[in-house]
Design an enzyme around this catalytic site. Structure first.
Site, PDB file in Angstrom:
ATOM      1  N   ALA A  75      10.485 -32.924   1.450  1.00 57.74           N
ATOM      2  CA  ALA A  75       9.692 -32.540   2.625  1.00 57.74           C
ATOM      3  C   ALA A  75       9.887 -31.101   3.073  1.00 57.74           C
ATOM      4  CB  ALA A  75      10.046 -33.462   3.795  1.00 57.74           C
ATOM      5  N   SER A  76      10.811 -30.370   2.448  1.00 58.70           N
ATOM      6  CA  SER A  76      11.218 -29.102   3.047  1.00 58.70           C
ATOM      7  C   SER A  76      10.466 -27.881   2.551  1.00 58.70           C
ATOM      8  CB  SER A  76      12.714 -28.888   2.789  1.00 58.70           C
ATOM      9  OG  SER A  76      12.946 -28.855   1.395  1.00 58.70           O
ATOM     10  N   GLY A 125       6.864 -26.336  -0.120  1.00 57.17           N
ATOM     11  CA  GLY A 125       5.733 -26.589  -1.008  1.00 57.17           C
ATOM     12  C   GLY A 125       4.786 -27.667  -0.498  1.00 57.17           C
ATOM     13  N   GLU A 180      18.851 -29.218   0.664  1.00 58.01           N
ATOM     14  CA  GLU A 180      18.864 -27.826   1.106  1.00 58.01           C
ATOM     15  C   GLU A 180      20.264 -27.451   1.562  1.00 58.01           C
ATOM     16  OE1 GLU A 180      16.373 -25.972   0.583  1.00 58.01           O
ATOM     17  OE2 GLU A 180      14.716 -27.393   0.333  1.00 58.01           O
ATOM     18  N   ALA A 200      18.141 -37.190  -2.823  1.00 58.51           N
ATOM     19  CA  ALA A 200      17.187 -38.308  -2.781  1.00 58.51           C
ATOM     20  C   ALA A 200      17.464 -39.330  -3.886  1.00 58.51           C
ATOM     21  CB  ALA A 200      15.759 -37.787  -2.914  1.00 58.51           C
ATOM     22  N   TYR A 230       1.719 -26.406 -20.317  1.00 57.62           N
ATOM     23  CA  TYR A 230       1.960 -27.422 -19.286  1.00 57.62           C
ATOM     24  C   TYR A 230       1.511 -28.823 -19.718  1.00 57.62           C
ATOM     25  CZ  TYR A 230       2.941 -29.340 -14.721  1.00 57.62           C
ATOM     26  OH  TYR A 230       3.489 -30.094 -13.713  1.00 57.62           O
ATOM     27  N   LYS A 274       4.305 -35.880 -16.368  1.00 57.65           N
ATOM     28  CA  LYS A 274       3.220 -36.204 -15.427  1.00 57.65           C
ATOM     29  C   LYS A 274       2.408 -37.398 -15.929  1.00 57.65           C
ATOM     30  CE  LYS A 274       4.011 -33.121 -12.198  1.00 57.65           C
ATOM     31  NZ  LYS A 274       4.688 -33.562 -10.958  1.00 57.65           N
ATOM     32  N   THR A 305       5.164 -21.729  -5.758  1.00 56.08           N
ATOM     33  CA  THR A 305       6.211 -22.422  -4.988  1.00 56.08           C
ATOM     34  C   THR A 305       7.534 -22.099  -5.672  1.00 56.08           C
ATOM     35  OG1 THR A 305       6.197 -24.468  -6.284  1.00 56.08           O
ATOM     36  CG2 THR A 305       4.689 -24.379  -4.403  1.00 56.08           C
TER      37      THR A 305
HETATM   38  P1  NAD Z   1       9.086 -27.298  -4.071  1.00 59.13           P
HETATM   39  O1  NAD Z   1      10.202 -26.743  -4.876  1.00 59.13           O
HETATM   40  O2  NAD Z   1       8.426 -26.418  -3.079  1.00 59.13           O
HETATM   41  O3  NAD Z   1       9.585 -28.613  -3.283  1.00 59.13           O
HETATM   42  C1  NAD Z   1      10.480 -29.513  -3.864  1.00 59.13           C
HETATM   43  C2  NAD Z   1      11.120 -30.380  -2.796  1.00 59.13           C
HETATM   44  O4  NAD Z   1      12.010 -31.308  -3.425  1.00 59.13           O
HETATM   45  C3  NAD Z   1      11.980 -29.606  -1.774  1.00 59.13           C
HETATM   46  O5  NAD Z   1      11.779 -30.198  -0.499  1.00 59.13           O
HETATM   47  C4  NAD Z   1      13.404 -29.872  -2.251  1.00 59.13           C
HETATM   48  O6  NAD Z   1      14.387 -29.802  -1.211  1.00 59.13           O
HETATM   49  C5  NAD Z   1      13.245 -31.305  -2.737  1.00 59.13           C
HETATM   50  N1  NAD Z   1      14.308 -31.736  -3.653  1.00 59.13           N
HETATM   51  C6  NAD Z   1      14.603 -31.272  -4.886  1.00 59.13           C
HETATM   52  N2  NAD Z   1      15.638 -31.971  -5.408  1.00 59.13           N
HETATM   53  C7  NAD Z   1      15.996 -32.900  -4.485  1.00 59.13           C
HETATM   54  C8  NAD Z   1      16.980 -33.920  -4.433  1.00 59.13           C
HETATM   55  N3  NAD Z   1      17.825 -34.152  -5.439  1.00 59.13           N
HETATM   56  N4  NAD Z   1      17.067 -34.677  -3.314  1.00 59.13           N
HETATM   57  C9  NAD Z   1      16.236 -34.463  -2.255  1.00 59.13           C
HETATM   58  N5  NAD Z   1      15.269 -33.521  -2.264  1.00 59.13           N
HETATM   59  C10 NAD Z   1      15.157 -32.749  -3.364  1.00 59.13           C
HETATM   60  O7  NAD Z   1       8.060 -27.895  -5.136  1.00 59.13           O
HETATM   61  P2  NAD Z   1       6.476 -28.177  -5.117  1.00 59.13           P
HETATM   62  O8  NAD Z   1       5.838 -27.143  -5.961  1.00 59.13           O
HETATM   63  O9  NAD Z   1       5.968 -28.452  -3.756  1.00 59.13           O
HETATM   64  O10 NAD Z   1       6.439 -29.518  -5.978  1.00 59.13           O
HETATM   65  C11 NAD Z   1       6.252 -30.796  -5.416  1.00 59.13           C
HETATM   66  C12 NAD Z   1       5.396 -31.630  -6.351  1.00 59.13           C
HETATM   67  O11 NAD Z   1       4.103 -31.040  -6.454  1.00 59.13           O
HETATM   68  C13 NAD Z   1       5.956 -31.720  -7.779  1.00 59.13           C
HETATM   69  O12 NAD Z   1       5.722 -33.013  -8.279  1.00 59.13           O
HETATM   70  C14 NAD Z   1       5.082 -30.728  -8.523  1.00 59.13           C
HETATM   71  O13 NAD Z   1       4.987 -31.006  -9.903  1.00 59.13           O
HETATM   72  C15 NAD Z   1       3.756 -30.943  -7.825  1.00 59.13           C
HETATM   73  N6  NAD Z   1       2.774 -29.872  -8.037  1.00 59.13           N
HETATM   74  C16 NAD Z   1       3.093 -28.556  -7.889  1.00 59.13           C
HETATM   75  C17 NAD Z   1       2.132 -27.585  -8.165  1.00 59.13           C
HETATM   76  C18 NAD Z   1       2.424 -26.110  -8.009  1.00 59.13           C
HETATM   77  O14 NAD Z   1       1.675 -25.293  -8.527  1.00 59.13           O
HETATM   78  N7  NAD Z   1       3.465 -25.752  -7.311  1.00 59.13           N
HETATM   79  C19 NAD Z   1       0.828 -27.947  -8.542  1.00 59.13           C
HETATM   80  C20 NAD Z   1       0.530 -29.298  -8.653  1.00 59.13           C
HETATM   81  C21 NAD Z   1       1.509 -30.250  -8.405  1.00 59.13           C
HETATM   82 NA    NA Z   2       7.523 -30.407  -1.903  1.00 57.49          NA
END
Ligand code: NAD
Ligand code: NA
Length: 400
Positions: A49-50, A52, A76, A113, A237, A246, A277
């Site tokens: 939740a923190s 992206g 975090e 998590a 990818y 995925k 992100t």
């Molecule tokens: P991000 O790095 O911004 O967010 C990841 C989150 O996961 C953070 O809140 C982090 O604290 C948390 N996290 C990581 N390890 C953890 C753990 N062990 N315990 C608890 N929390 C944990 O990433 P994002 O880009 O928002 O990715 C989120 C999802 O969106 C992923 O499935 C990613 O594949 C998908 N996605 C991303 C994109 C992109 O371009 N960024 C595009 C499509 C889909």
């Molecule tokens: Na996220």
């Protein structure tokens, strides 16, 4: 102290708390002004939740029309002798403060998590203080490692191709340069490990344990986020290790959807747009595509960030007046529709063909890419006084 950004390669080593707060407020203001979410979720658990997409989901569901109470789980680091802490640490805190001002519950769990203890704490909290039931669970973790729940051994993901290696340019944010690099091919073991880390297993186990604890309300929905992307990125990818993971996530969505049907619930995967992100800047040879995509989508007035994507997802796809969530022939929600628009992609292909180490900042939107990256960490936000001193001791007083 005065905080200046420290970037190593594509990793931010610090964050600016005042800027993180401003970024939260900007996102809140954006969703308040948009088409609201109607009949949205009221009690939401967000894993990841923190930052992206997970953070944007939380802001959208709390402030974009649904007025949801939220529980956020993230991994975090706060301030210590080692440094100021991570952006996500401050995002959690400032989100909670803003949500509480609106009379909303915003509970943060900062921990792993994957661990049984975190699951237990979250379930206890739902039962004792959150009203006992959830009506939406969002799975938005992005990580490189996951412990095997049986042996405790760590699986590590590898971002590699399957079949042929691919050579392509990659951005180094620290030096503002583009460097050729080769993405090697994965072994079967690496493919499996990546699927374990970024596939659907952990999502399924969360839903399983929440269901056993009887905290999923009738009609409860669950969502996870995916990426597919354009043909030009398939070798790195979609047809690589991450794409394999995925595919597993998509299959997990179908499995969970059948399971949740018993309580009138649903499970969906939403395929999202490529965005800068903390997680995505890590993907080798992928940055030229994002530079070209940003340039073209901004020119066409179609560009979205995480918050625009998530508000559109909840207001126009997941909730609202539709009797069912619109999906493609693989039952995926396609909020990446504007990215994959044929007109966008033909322009993107032309730009990618031109992008080279000596012109990438002109041909592609490097400025936009870098600004997004800096802003993720609280830097370069308009209106923030970066010369103002930040009091370290008062940062240490802030609690999640
Ligand atoms: P991000 O790095 O911004 O967010 C990841 C989150 O996961 C953070 O809140 C982090 O604290 C948390 N996290 C990581 N390890 C953890 C753990 N062990 N315990 C608890 N929390 C944990 O990433 P994002 O880009 O928002 O990715 C989120 C999802 O969106 C992923 O499935 C990613 O594949 C998908 N996605 C991303 C994109 C992109 O371009 N960024 C595009 C499509 C889909
Ligand atoms: Na996220």
């Amino acid at each position: 102290m005065i905080i200046k950004p420290i970037v190593k390669g594509v990793v931010a080593r610090n964050a600016h708390p005042t800027g993180c707060k401003q970024a939260i407020i900007n996102q809140i203001n954006y969703v308040k002004a948009e088409k609201p979410i109607v009949n949205g979720a009221k009690k939401v658990l967000i894993l990841g939740a923190s930052s992206g997409f997970g953070l944007a989901s939380r802001i959208s569901l709390a402030f974009g029309g649904a007025s949801a109470d939220t529980i956020g789980v993230s991994f975090e680091r706060g301030p210590s002798e080692k440094g100021i802490g991570t952006a996500g640490w401050y995002n959690n805190i400032f989100f909670r403060e803003e949500a509480e001002k609106q009379g909303l519950i915003a509970k943060n769990f900062v921990g792993d998590a994957f661990s049984p203890q975190t699951r237990e704490q979250v379930i206890d909290y739902i039962k004792s203080e959150f009203g006992g039931k959830l009506d939406l669970v969002i799975y938005s973790l992005a990580t490189g490692v996951r412990p095997d729940p049986v042996t405790g051994e760590l699986w590590r993901s590898s971002i590699k191709t399957i079949g042929e290696p691919v050579t392509g340019p990659t951005i180094n944010i620290e030096t503002d340069t583009m460097e050729q690099m080769t993405v090697g091919t994965a072994t079967d073991e690496e493919i499996d490990a990546t699927e374990k880390v970024m596939g659907g297993d952990d999502w399924a186990s969360w839903i399983e344990i929440l269901s056993e604890a009887d905290v999923l309300d009738k009609g409860c929905k669950t969502l996870a986020y995916s990426y597919i992307g354009a043909k030009s990125t398939y070798p790195i990818y979609h047809q690589g290790t991450l794409g394999r993971a995925k595919t597993h996530l998509h299959a997990t969505g179908d499995m969970l959807n059948n399971k949740l049907a018993k309580i009138g619930g649903t499970a969906h995967v939403s395929v999202c747009k490529a965005l800068v992100t903390k997680a995505s800047v890590y993907i080798p040879a992928f940055s030229p595509y994002i530079l070209a995509l940003y340039k073209v989508m901004k020119e066409k007035g179609l560009h979205e960030g995480c918050i625009e994507q998530m508000q559109r997802l909840f207001a126009q796809r997941v909730y609202g007046d539709k009797s069912a969530i619109p999906v493609d022939n693989q039952r995926l929600i396609r909020i990446d529709d504007w990215e994959l628009d044929a007109g966008v992609q033909s322009e993107v292909d032309k730009l990618i063909a031109k992008i080279a180490p000596d012109n990438f900042a002109l041909v592609g939107d490097y400025q936009g890419y870098k600004t997004d990256f800096m802003q993720l960490n609280g830097f370069e936000l308009p209106g923030v006084d970066y010369q103002a001193r930040v009091d370290f001791d008062s940062l240490c007083q802030l609690q999640p």
